[in-house]
Design an enzyme around this catalytic site. Structure first.
Site, PDB file in Angstrom:
ATOM      1  N   ASP A  29       0.864  -1.183   0.000  1.00  0.00           N
ATOM      2  CA  ASP A  29       0.000   0.000   0.000  1.00  0.00           C
ATOM      3  C   ASP A  29       0.904   1.238   0.000  1.00  0.00           C
ATOM      4  O   ASP A  29       1.786   1.345   0.858  1.00  0.00           O
ATOM      5  CB  ASP A  29      -0.859  -0.045   1.272  1.00  0.00           C
ATOM      6  CG  ASP A  29      -1.833   1.118   1.365  1.00  0.00           C
ATOM      7  OD1 ASP A  29      -2.834   0.968   2.069  1.00  0.00           O
ATOM      8  OD2 ASP A  29      -1.574   2.191   0.752  1.00  0.00           O
ATOM      9  N   GLU A  79      30.253   5.683   4.899  1.00  0.00           N
ATOM     10  CA  GLU A  79      30.280   4.243   5.165  1.00  0.00           C
ATOM     11  C   GLU A  79      30.151   3.484   3.849  1.00  0.00           C
ATOM     12  O   GLU A  79      29.985   2.268   3.843  1.00  0.00           O
ATOM     13  CB  GLU A  79      29.198   3.832   6.155  1.00  0.00           C
ATOM     14  CG  GLU A  79      27.780   4.130   5.740  1.00  0.00           C
ATOM     15  CD  GLU A  79      26.767   3.609   6.745  1.00  0.00           C
ATOM     16  OE1 GLU A  79      26.685   2.385   6.891  1.00  0.00           O
ATOM     17  OE2 GLU A  79      26.068   4.423   7.362  1.00  0.00           O
ATOM     18  N   CYS A 111      26.471   5.767  10.265  1.00  0.00           N
ATOM     19  CA  CYS A 111      25.928   7.109   9.990  1.00  0.00           C
ATOM     20  C   CYS A 111      26.440   8.166  10.961  1.00  0.00           C
ATOM     21  O   CYS A 111      26.028   9.320  10.900  1.00  0.00           O
ATOM     22  CB  CYS A 111      24.406   7.067  10.025  1.00  0.00           C
ATOM     23  SG  CYS A 111      23.732   5.775   8.990  1.00  0.00           S
ATOM     24  N   THR A 152      14.087   2.477   2.172  1.00  0.00           N
ATOM     25  CA  THR A 152      14.905   3.441   2.926  1.00  0.00           C
ATOM     26  C   THR A 152      16.273   3.677   2.262  1.00  0.00           C
ATOM     27  O   THR A 152      17.212   4.131   2.913  1.00  0.00           O
ATOM     28  CB  THR A 152      15.099   3.001   4.400  1.00  0.00           C
ATOM     29  OG1 THR A 152      15.865   1.791   4.430  1.00  0.00           O
ATOM     30  CG2 THR A 152      13.788   2.761   5.096  1.00  0.00           C
ATOM     31  N   SER A 201      17.184  -2.544  14.873  1.00  0.00           N
ATOM     32  CA  SER A 201      17.867  -1.264  14.634  1.00  0.00           C
ATOM     33  C   SER A 201      16.974  -0.103  15.082  1.00  0.00           C
ATOM     34  O   SER A 201      17.460   0.876  15.657  1.00  0.00           O
ATOM     35  CB  SER A 201      18.285  -1.109  13.163  1.00  0.00           C
ATOM     36  OG  SER A 201      17.176  -0.939  12.321  1.00  0.00           O
ATOM     37  N   HIS A 233      19.073  12.154  13.116  1.00  0.00           N
ATOM     38  CA  HIS A 233      19.518  11.303  12.004  1.00  0.00           C
ATOM     39  C   HIS A 233      18.248  10.661  11.431  1.00  0.00           C
ATOM     40  O   HIS A 233      17.434  10.115  12.183  1.00  0.00           O
ATOM     41  CB  HIS A 233      20.469  10.219  12.521  1.00  0.00           C
ATOM     42  CG  HIS A 233      20.654   9.085  11.550  1.00  0.00           C
ATOM     43  ND1 HIS A 233      21.118   9.298  10.269  1.00  0.00           N
ATOM     44  CD2 HIS A 233      20.391   7.760  11.638  1.00  0.00           C
ATOM     45  CE1 HIS A 233      21.150   8.140   9.624  1.00  0.00           C
ATOM     46  NE2 HIS A 233      20.712   7.198  10.437  1.00  0.00           N
ATOM     47  N   LYS A 242       9.472   8.749  15.833  1.00  0.00           N
ATOM     48  CA  LYS A 242       9.263   7.709  16.852  1.00  0.00           C
ATOM     49  C   LYS A 242      10.100   8.027  18.089  1.00  0.00           C
ATOM     50  O   LYS A 242       9.654   7.855  19.220  1.00  0.00           O
ATOM     51  CB  LYS A 242       9.706   6.342  16.334  1.00  0.00           C
ATOM     52  CG  LYS A 242       8.777   5.674  15.338  1.00  0.00           C
ATOM     53  CD  LYS A 242       9.509   4.446  14.823  1.00  0.00           C
ATOM     54  CE  LYS A 242       8.802   3.729  13.723  1.00  0.00           C
ATOM     55  NZ  LYS A 242       8.235   2.463  14.118  1.00  0.00           N
ATOM     56  N   ASN A 275      17.627   7.817   2.696  1.00  0.00           N
ATOM     57  CA  ASN A 275      18.730   7.783   3.659  1.00  0.00           C
ATOM     58  C   ASN A 275      20.046   8.132   2.972  1.00  0.00           C
ATOM     59  O   ASN A 275      20.377   7.563   1.924  1.00  0.00           O
ATOM     60  CB  ASN A 275      18.826   6.387   4.296  1.00  0.00           C
ATOM     61  CG  ASN A 275      19.676   6.384   5.563  1.00  0.00           C
ATOM     62  OD1 ASN A 275      20.256   7.414   5.931  1.00  0.00           O
ATOM     63  ND2 ASN A 275      19.749   5.245   6.229  1.00  0.00           N
ATOM     64  N   SER A 307      24.822   3.014  13.472  1.00  0.00           N
ATOM     65  CA  SER A 307      24.618   1.616  13.860  1.00  0.00           C
ATOM     66  C   SER A 307      25.923   0.991  14.310  1.00  0.00           C
ATOM     67  O   SER A 307      27.008   1.389  13.898  1.00  0.00           O
ATOM     68  CB  SER A 307      24.057   0.825  12.672  1.00  0.00           C
ATOM     69  OG  SER A 307      22.716   1.187  12.473  1.00  0.00           O
TER      70      SER A 307
HETATM   71  N1  CAA Z   1      -0.565   3.135   5.793  1.00  0.00           N
HETATM   72  C1  CAA Z   1       0.146   3.783   6.755  1.00  0.00           C
HETATM   73  N2  CAA Z   1       1.101   3.167   7.505  1.00  0.00           N
HETATM   74  C2  CAA Z   1       1.357   1.865   7.263  1.00  0.00           C
HETATM   75  C3  CAA Z   1       0.642   1.134   6.282  1.00  0.00           C
HETATM   76  C4  CAA Z   1      -0.361   1.831   5.516  1.00  0.00           C
HETATM   77  N3  CAA Z   1      -1.052   1.231   4.584  1.00  0.00           N
HETATM   78  N4  CAA Z   1       1.118  -0.119   6.275  1.00  0.00           N
HETATM   79  C5  CAA Z   1       2.083  -0.200   7.227  1.00  0.00           C
HETATM   80  N5  CAA Z   1       2.224   0.998   7.821  1.00  0.00           N
HETATM   81  C6  CAA Z   1       3.182   1.393   8.864  1.00  0.00           C
HETATM   82  C7  CAA Z   1       3.385   0.344   9.948  1.00  0.00           C
HETATM   83  O1  CAA Z   1       2.338   0.392  10.906  1.00  0.00           O
HETATM   84  C8  CAA Z   1       4.732   0.778  10.506  1.00  0.00           C
HETATM   85  O2  CAA Z   1       4.549   1.905  11.326  1.00  0.00           O
HETATM   86  P1  CAA Z   1       5.255   1.960  12.784  1.00  0.00           P
HETATM   87  O3  CAA Z   1       6.716   1.718  12.546  1.00  0.00           O
HETATM   88  O4  CAA Z   1       4.961   3.333  13.278  1.00  0.00           O
HETATM   89  O5  CAA Z   1       4.643   0.866  13.587  1.00  0.00           O
HETATM   90  C9  CAA Z   1       5.476   1.293   9.261  1.00  0.00           C
HETATM   91  O6  CAA Z   1       4.463   1.503   8.253  1.00  0.00           O
HETATM   92  C10 CAA Z   1       6.523   0.342   8.717  1.00  0.00           C
HETATM   93  O7  CAA Z   1       5.915  -0.904   8.568  1.00  0.00           O
HETATM   94  P2  CAA Z   1       6.698  -2.239   8.946  1.00  0.00           P
HETATM   95  O8  CAA Z   1       7.312  -2.106  10.305  1.00  0.00           O
HETATM   96  O9  CAA Z   1       5.814  -3.391   8.680  1.00  0.00           O
HETATM   97  O10 CAA Z   1       7.849  -2.155   7.853  1.00  0.00           O
HETATM   98  P3  CAA Z   1       8.914  -3.226   7.441  1.00  0.00           P
HETATM   99  O11 CAA Z   1       8.937  -4.375   8.386  1.00  0.00           O
HETATM  100  O12 CAA Z   1       8.691  -3.546   6.017  1.00  0.00           O
HETATM  101  O13 CAA Z   1      10.334  -2.480   7.584  1.00  0.00           O
HETATM  102  C11 CAA Z   1      12.080  -1.097   8.372  1.00  0.00           C
HETATM  103  C12 CAA Z   1      10.579  -1.193   8.089  1.00  0.00           C
HETATM  104  C13 CAA Z   1      12.451  -2.032   9.510  1.00  0.00           C
HETATM  105  C14 CAA Z   1      12.413   0.342   8.781  1.00  0.00           C
HETATM  106  C15 CAA Z   1      12.873  -1.471   7.084  1.00  0.00           C
HETATM  107  O14 CAA Z   1      12.590  -0.575   6.071  1.00  0.00           O
HETATM  108  C16 CAA Z   1      14.378  -1.516   7.294  1.00  0.00           C
HETATM  109  O15 CAA Z   1      14.930  -2.524   7.723  1.00  0.00           O
HETATM  110  N6  CAA Z   1      15.105  -0.387   6.969  1.00  0.00           N
HETATM  111  C17 CAA Z   1      16.544  -0.298   7.115  1.00  0.00           C
HETATM  112  C18 CAA Z   1      17.006  -0.171   8.560  1.00  0.00           C
HETATM  113  C19 CAA Z   1      16.747   1.177   9.166  1.00  0.00           C
HETATM  114  O16 CAA Z   1      16.569   2.168   8.498  1.00  0.00           O
HETATM  115  N7  CAA Z   1      16.765   1.222  10.518  1.00  0.00           N
HETATM  116  C20 CAA Z   1      16.596   2.481  11.229  1.00  0.00           C
HETATM  117  C21 CAA Z   1      17.386   2.526  12.513  1.00  0.00           C
HETATM  118  S1  CAA Z   1      19.114   2.149  12.180  1.00  0.00           S
HETATM  119  C22 CAA Z   1      19.793   3.609  11.657  1.00  0.00           C
HETATM  120  O17 CAA Z   1      19.251   4.665  11.853  1.00  0.00           O
HETATM  121  C23 CAA Z   1      21.101   3.567  10.928  1.00  0.00           C
HETATM  122  C24 CAA Z   1      20.840   3.657   9.470  1.00  0.00           C
HETATM  123  O18 CAA Z   1      20.816   4.741   8.905  1.00  0.00           O
HETATM  124  C25 CAA Z   1      20.608   2.418   8.729  1.00  0.00           C
END
Ligand code: CAA
Length: 387
Positions: A29, A79, A111, A152, A201, A233, A242, A275, A307
């Site tokens: 979606d 990185e 980062c 991302t 993460s 960040h 969050k 990102n 990280s």
């Molecule tokens: N409408 C609105 N919102 C929706 C939706 C819809 N139709 N469907 C889902 N969502 C929301 C979910 O409720 C969720 O919200 P919350 O987090 O507020 O609960 C959000 O969308 C994301 O959904 P999921 O958690 O199901 O997403 P996912 O499992 O596919 O993965 C992620 C999300 C973990 C961030 C993934 O993209 C990822 O692994 N990214 C890379 C890691 C990352 O960026 N980590 C951040 C911290 S680490 C860091 O900061 C260092 C760095 O730069 C990497």
């Protein structure tokens, strides 16, 4: 002595994918990508743009001949570096025309290295008040096609000049930090893509933010009400929100409203880029400064997360007249000149790579509108051109 950011700008590649299109093609979606993750567009770097060319293009927006006379330190935070040995800063030193009497180094900590550079630059200026430091933070974030991290991804660079004449932001001495050995996100030498434990993460980002914010309050007695804005960040724009929400109850209603409103302004550019790892906090800072109406002398709090992991919270003050020293028109022009590409076009670019066997490759830089481009690879050496 005052020390801080005298100038700041960024550069992003000229291609992007709309997140609505990406969501549809990944059977998601679009609300998940645009609201749940908080990304509208994702910058895509073709082979002619690598972390070095992006950084040089960002630096050329701000470095003048007057700066060239004073810059004696080039720091390259990344990185996604291009070499295990040679510092990417050395290429930027040449491409930007910095004088030879300078140090040039590359810094890595996921980062966090942009912030590590800023703190090191502060120390260098304290010892050498007449000099200036050029910091470039530049990265291309790649998780792989059809992965949870794909939404991302992003690419871009931020350049800053740090000096004893900060015209934009004066760094304060209040700073708190934490190190914790965890495997939330990493990229072994043999891998093109980052390995990531996505949920973990997110948890660690928030845990380390709460840690350094707690340390800050204890050390300084400061409160949220002291801040005009907090900058984060931004691996994706929902992430900082969050973290912010975990402490908002400490503030009165008007502070809450102000911090949330300014948070949104700090995410406007990242929403359109994705990102940019080491540059990400600083892209959100530029977005905040150029889009929010912040009082001169106002206090800002910045949270840096790398990280692995390191977190740091530090503070800074807006210098009177800071708006005059920003480049919103340059950045607006950069965004407006970008070309939207389809998901199949993005996928075709994503799977292209430079030769790994020493063979020669000549790239067509005519197609690339950027001033500094990667023109190819010859005898294991990257060839850059300045148009
Ligand atoms: N409408 C609105 N919102 C929706 C939706 C819809 N139709 N469907 C889902 N969502 C929301 C979910 O409720 C969720 O919200 P919350 O987090 O507020 O609960 C959000 O969308 C994301 O959904 P999921 O958690 O199901 O997403 P996912 O499992 O596919 O993965 C992620 C999300 C973990 C961030 C993934 O993209 C990822 O692994 N990214 C890379 C890691 C990352 O960026 N980590 C951040 C911290 S680490 C860091 O900061 C260092 C760095 O730069 C990497």
């Amino acid at each position: 002595m005052k020390i801080g950011i005298e100038k700041i700008s960024f550069h992003v590649p000229h291609l992007y994918v709309d997140m609505h299109d990406l969501a549809i093609s990944r059977n998601e979606d679009p609300g998940k990508y645009k609201i749940g993750i908080g990304q509208d567009e994702m910058a895509v770097a073709p082979l002619t743009q690598d972390p070095v060319s992006l950084a040089a293009n960002a630096a050329l927006n701000i470095v003048t001949d007057e700066d060239r006379e004073k810059i004696d330190f080039v720091m390259f935070a990344t990185e996604t570096g291009i070499d295990q040995s040679k510092a990417a800063a050395v290429y930027v030193h040449r491409l930007v025309g910095i004088k030879k009497e300078a140090r040039s180094i590359e810094l890595k900590h996921a980062c966090y290295s942009g912030t590590a550079s800023l703190q090191l630059a502060k120390g260098h200026i304290a010892l050498n008040p007449d000099s200036k430091v050029l910091i470039v933070a530049s990265d291309i974030a790649r998780y792989g096609l059809n992965t949870p991290g794909e939404v991302t991804q992003g690419a871009g660079a931020v350049a800053m000049i740090v000096s004893s004449d900060p015209k934009v932001l004066e760094l304060e001495d209040e700073s708190t930090f934490v190190t914790k050995d965890i495997m939330d996100f990493w990229r072994p030498n043999y891998s093109e893509y980052a390995y990531v434990d996505g949920k973990f993460s997110n948890e660690m980002y928030i845990e380390l933010f709460n840690d350094v914010w707690g340390q800050y309050k204890e050390k300084t007695g400061g409160t949220l009400d002291d801040f005009k804005a907090l900058c984060f960040h931004l691996p994706y724009t929902k992430m900082g929100l969050k973290a912010l929400r975990t402490i908002l109850d400490e503030a009165d209603e008007s502070t809450k409203e102000r911090l949330l409103e300014n948070y949104t302004k700090s995410t406007l550019y990242s929403r359109r880029v994705g990102n940019v790892y080491s540059a990400s906090l600083y892209l959100s800072l530029v977005s905040l400064l150029e889009n929010a109406d912040l009082e001169e002398n106002g206090k800002l709090g910045l949270f840096s997360y790398g990280s692995g992991a390191v977190g740091e919270f530090f503070t800074a003050r807006l210098v009177p007249g800071y708006k005059k020293h920003l480049l919103p028109e340059t950045h607006d022009k950069l965004f407006n000149a970008r070309k939207q590409i389809s998901v199949p076009e993005y996928e075709a670019i994503f799977v292209q790579s430079l030769p790994k066997d020493g063979s020669t490759l000549e790239l067509d830089v005519e197609e690339d509108p950027n001033k500094v481009c990667l023109a190819g690879i010859k005898e294991h050496q990257r060839q850059y051109v300045i148009k």
